[in-house]
Design a protein around this motif. Structure first.
Motif, PDB file in Angstrom:
ATOM      1  N   MET A   1      35.817   7.894 -11.190  1.00  0.00           N
ATOM      2  CA  MET A   1      34.650   8.737 -11.081  1.00  0.00           C
ATOM      3  C   MET A   1      34.993  10.122 -11.595  1.00  0.00           C
ATOM      4  N   ASP A   2      33.997  10.783 -12.121  1.00  0.00           N
ATOM      5  CA  ASP A   2      34.217  12.073 -12.758  1.00  0.00           C
ATOM      6  C   ASP A   2      33.487  13.181 -11.996  1.00  0.00           C
ATOM      7  N   PHE A   3      33.868  13.381 -10.718  1.00  0.00           N
ATOM      8  CA  PHE A   3      33.275  14.441  -9.920  1.00  0.00           C
ATOM      9  C   PHE A   3      34.300  15.554  -9.756  1.00  0.00           C
ATOM     10  N   SER A   4      33.859  16.791  -9.824  1.00  0.00           N
ATOM     11  CA  SER A   4      34.780  17.904  -9.624  1.00  0.00           C
ATOM     12  C   SER A   4      35.097  18.037  -8.135  1.00  0.00           C
ATOM     13  N   ALA A   5      36.228  18.657  -7.833  1.00  0.00           N
ATOM     14  CA  ALA A   5      36.604  18.900  -6.438  1.00  0.00           C
ATOM     15  C   ALA A   5      35.539  19.759  -5.758  1.00  0.00           C
ATOM     16  N   TYR A   6      34.981  20.717  -6.495  1.00  0.00           N
ATOM     17  CA  TYR A   6      33.939  21.579  -5.941  1.00  0.00           C
ATOM     18  C   TYR A   6      32.732  20.751  -5.494  1.00  0.00           C
ATOM     19  N   SER A   7      32.299  19.797  -6.325  1.00  0.00           N
ATOM     20  CA  SER A   7      31.146  18.961  -5.981  1.00  0.00           C
ATOM     21  C   SER A   7      31.412  18.140  -4.728  1.00  0.00           C
ATOM     22  N   ILE A   8      32.587  17.545  -4.658  1.00  0.00           N
ATOM     23  CA  ILE A   8      32.924  16.706  -3.505  1.00  0.00           C
ATOM     24  C   ILE A   8      33.032  17.542  -2.236  1.00  0.00           C
ATOM     25  N   LEU A   9      33.726  18.681  -2.317  1.00  0.00           N
ATOM     26  CA  LEU A   9      33.873  19.536  -1.135  1.00  0.00           C
ATOM     27  C   LEU A   9      32.538  20.133  -0.704  1.00  0.00           C
ATOM     28  N   SER A  10      31.687  20.483  -1.655  1.00  0.00           N
ATOM     29  CA  SER A  10      30.355  21.000  -1.312  1.00  0.00           C
ATOM     30  C   SER A  10      29.542  19.942  -0.584  1.00  0.00           C
ATOM     31  N   PHE A  11      29.586  18.714  -1.083  1.00  0.00           N
ATOM     32  CA  PHE A  11      28.873  17.617  -0.431  1.00  0.00           C
ATOM     33  C   PHE A  11      29.379  17.435   0.999  1.00  0.00           C
ATOM     34  N   CYS A  12      30.697  17.385   1.157  1.00  0.00           N
ATOM     35  CA  CYS A  12      31.282  17.195   2.494  1.00  0.00           C
ATOM     36  C   CYS A  12      30.917  18.344   3.422  1.00  0.00           C
ATOM     37  N   HIS A  13      30.952  19.572   2.914  1.00  0.00           N
ATOM     38  CA  HIS A  13      30.596  20.736   3.734  1.00  0.00           C
ATOM     39  C   HIS A  13      29.119  20.681   4.136  1.00  0.00           C
ATOM     40  N   ASN A  14      28.240  20.411   3.176  1.00  0.00           N
ATOM     41  CA  ASN A  14      26.800  20.374   3.447  1.00  0.00           C
ATOM     42  C   ASN A  14      26.415  19.282   4.432  1.00  0.00           C
ATOM     43  N   HIS A  15      27.207  18.214   4.490  1.00  0.00           N
ATOM     44  CA  HIS A  15      26.911  17.099   5.385  1.00  0.00           C
ATOM     45  C   HIS A  15      27.813  17.101   6.622  1.00  0.00           C
ATOM     46  N   HIS A  16      28.479  18.229   6.861  1.00  0.00           N
ATOM     47  CA  HIS A  16      29.323  18.432   8.045  1.00  0.00           C
ATOM     48  C   HIS A  16      30.426  17.388   8.165  1.00  0.00           C
ATOM     49  N   LEU A  17      30.941  16.916   7.049  1.00  0.00           N
ATOM     50  CA  LEU A  17      31.984  15.901   7.071  1.00  0.00           C
ATOM     51  C   LEU A  17      33.379  16.504   7.191  1.00  0.00           C
ATOM     52  N   LEU A  18      33.498  17.822   7.075  1.00  0.00           N
ATOM     53  CA  LEU A  18      34.799  18.475   7.185  1.00  0.00           C
ATOM     54  C   LEU A  18      35.108  18.896   8.617  1.00  0.00           C
ATOM     55  N   GLN A  19      34.138  18.757   9.513  1.00  0.00           N
ATOM     56  CA  GLN A  19      34.324  19.127  10.910  1.00  0.00           C
ATOM     57  C   GLN A  19      35.163  18.074  11.622  1.00  0.00           C
ATOM     58  N   LEU A  20      36.127  18.528  12.428  1.00  0.00           N
ATOM     59  CA  LEU A  20      36.908  17.590  13.229  1.00  0.00           C
ATOM     60  C   LEU A  20      36.168  17.200  14.497  1.00  0.00           C
ATOM     61  N   PHE A  21      35.420  18.153  15.071  1.00  0.00           N
ATOM     62  CA  PHE A  21      34.677  17.907  16.303  1.00  0.00           C
ATOM     63  C   PHE A  21      33.213  18.261  16.090  1.00  0.00           C
ATOM     64  N   GLY A  22      32.346  17.615  16.835  1.00  0.00           N
ATOM     65  CA  GLY A  22      30.927  17.942  16.786  1.00  0.00           C
ATOM     66  C   GLY A  22      30.218  17.481  15.530  1.00  0.00           C
ATOM     67  N   ARG A  23      30.742  16.451  14.902  1.00  0.00           N
ATOM     68  CA  ARG A  23      30.063  15.916  13.719  1.00  0.00           C
ATOM     69  C   ARG A  23      28.717  15.332  14.126  1.00  0.00           C
ATOM     70  N   PRO A  24      27.705  15.523  13.303  1.00  0.00           N
ATOM     71  CA  PRO A  24      26.408  14.918  13.634  1.00  0.00           C
ATOM     72  C   PRO A  24      26.461  13.403  13.458  1.00  0.00           C
ATOM     73  N   GLN A  25      25.670  12.704  14.257  1.00  0.00           N
ATOM     74  CA  GLN A  25      25.587  11.255  14.117  1.00  0.00           C
ATOM     75  C   GLN A  25      24.636  10.945  12.964  1.00  0.00           C
ATOM     76  N   TRP A  26      25.080  10.114  12.041  1.00  0.00           N
ATOM     77  CA  TRP A  26      24.247   9.740  10.910  1.00  0.00           C
ATOM     78  C   TRP A  26      23.270   8.670  11.342  1.00  0.00           C
ATOM     79  N   LEU A  27      22.008   8.910  11.101  1.00  0.00           N
ATOM     80  CA  LEU A  27      20.968   7.944  11.423  1.00  0.00           C
ATOM     81  C   LEU A  27      20.302   7.501  10.127  1.00  0.00           C
ATOM     82  N   THR A  28      19.921   6.262  10.067  1.00  0.00           N
ATOM     83  CA  THR A  28      19.226   5.763   8.882  1.00  0.00           C
ATOM     84  C   THR A  28      17.892   5.168   9.295  1.00  0.00           C
ATOM     85  N   VAL A  29      16.977   5.137   8.369  1.00  0.00           N
ATOM     86  CA  VAL A  29      15.660   4.566   8.610  1.00  0.00           C
ATOM     87  C   VAL A  29      15.732   3.071   8.335  1.00  0.00           C
ATOM     88  N   ARG A  30      15.283   2.284   9.306  1.00  0.00           N
ATOM     89  CA  ARG A  30      15.279   0.841   9.117  1.00  0.00           C
ATOM     90  C   ARG A  30      14.342   0.487   7.968  1.00  0.00           C
TER      91      ARG A  30
END
Length: 128
Positions: A1-30
């Motif tokens: 895949m050809d994604f920059s580190a900035y793109s990946i880290l921005s995605f993780c930050h925006n979706h709170h995936l870099l947090q060790l504690f208090g991560r939001p629970q991901w919910l999906t629509v059935r």
């Protein structure tokens, strides 16, 4: 895949995936988007709206009568109002030169990466 580190880290930050504690629970629509698209469709039809689906829109323009939707099959429909459910770059393309300043400013701020997967499994990305 050809994604920059900035793109990946921005995605993780925006979706709170870099947090060790208090991560939001991901919910999906059935049944995915069909669930809420059908709800919106039902509500609009209850209110007397006429819906046209499965039409590839080429352009949209406004006038005194409302808005004119021109489809790629050559058909044109004049409507009182229009709800556009498309990605920001596609919406700007459909609005064309008629896009208002705020529409261009807001929709133009979205950054997209389009991906194309070929049979060989090679991933190509296109930034839009």
């Amino acid at each position: 895949m050809d994604f920059s580190a900035y793109s990946i880290l921005s995605f993780c930050h925006n979706h709170h995936l870099l947090q060790l504690f208090g991560r939001p629970q991901w919910l999906t629509v059935r049944w995915r988007s069909r669930t809420y698209v059908n709800k919106v469709k039902e509500e609009l039809e209850k209110r007397g709206c006429q819906l046209k689906t499965s039409c590839e829109v080429n352009s949209l323009s406004t006038n005194e009568e409302g808005c004119t939707v021109a489809c790629t099959d050559g058909s044109k429909d004049v409507c009182d109002g229009c709800i556009m459910a498309a990605h920001a770059p596609d919406t700007l393309r459909m609005l064309g030169k008629e896009a208002a300043y705020d529409e261009t400013r807001i929709l133009g701020a979205f950054q997209y990466v389009y991906s194309l997967l070929e049979e060989g499994g090679t991933m190509f990305t296109f930034e839009g």
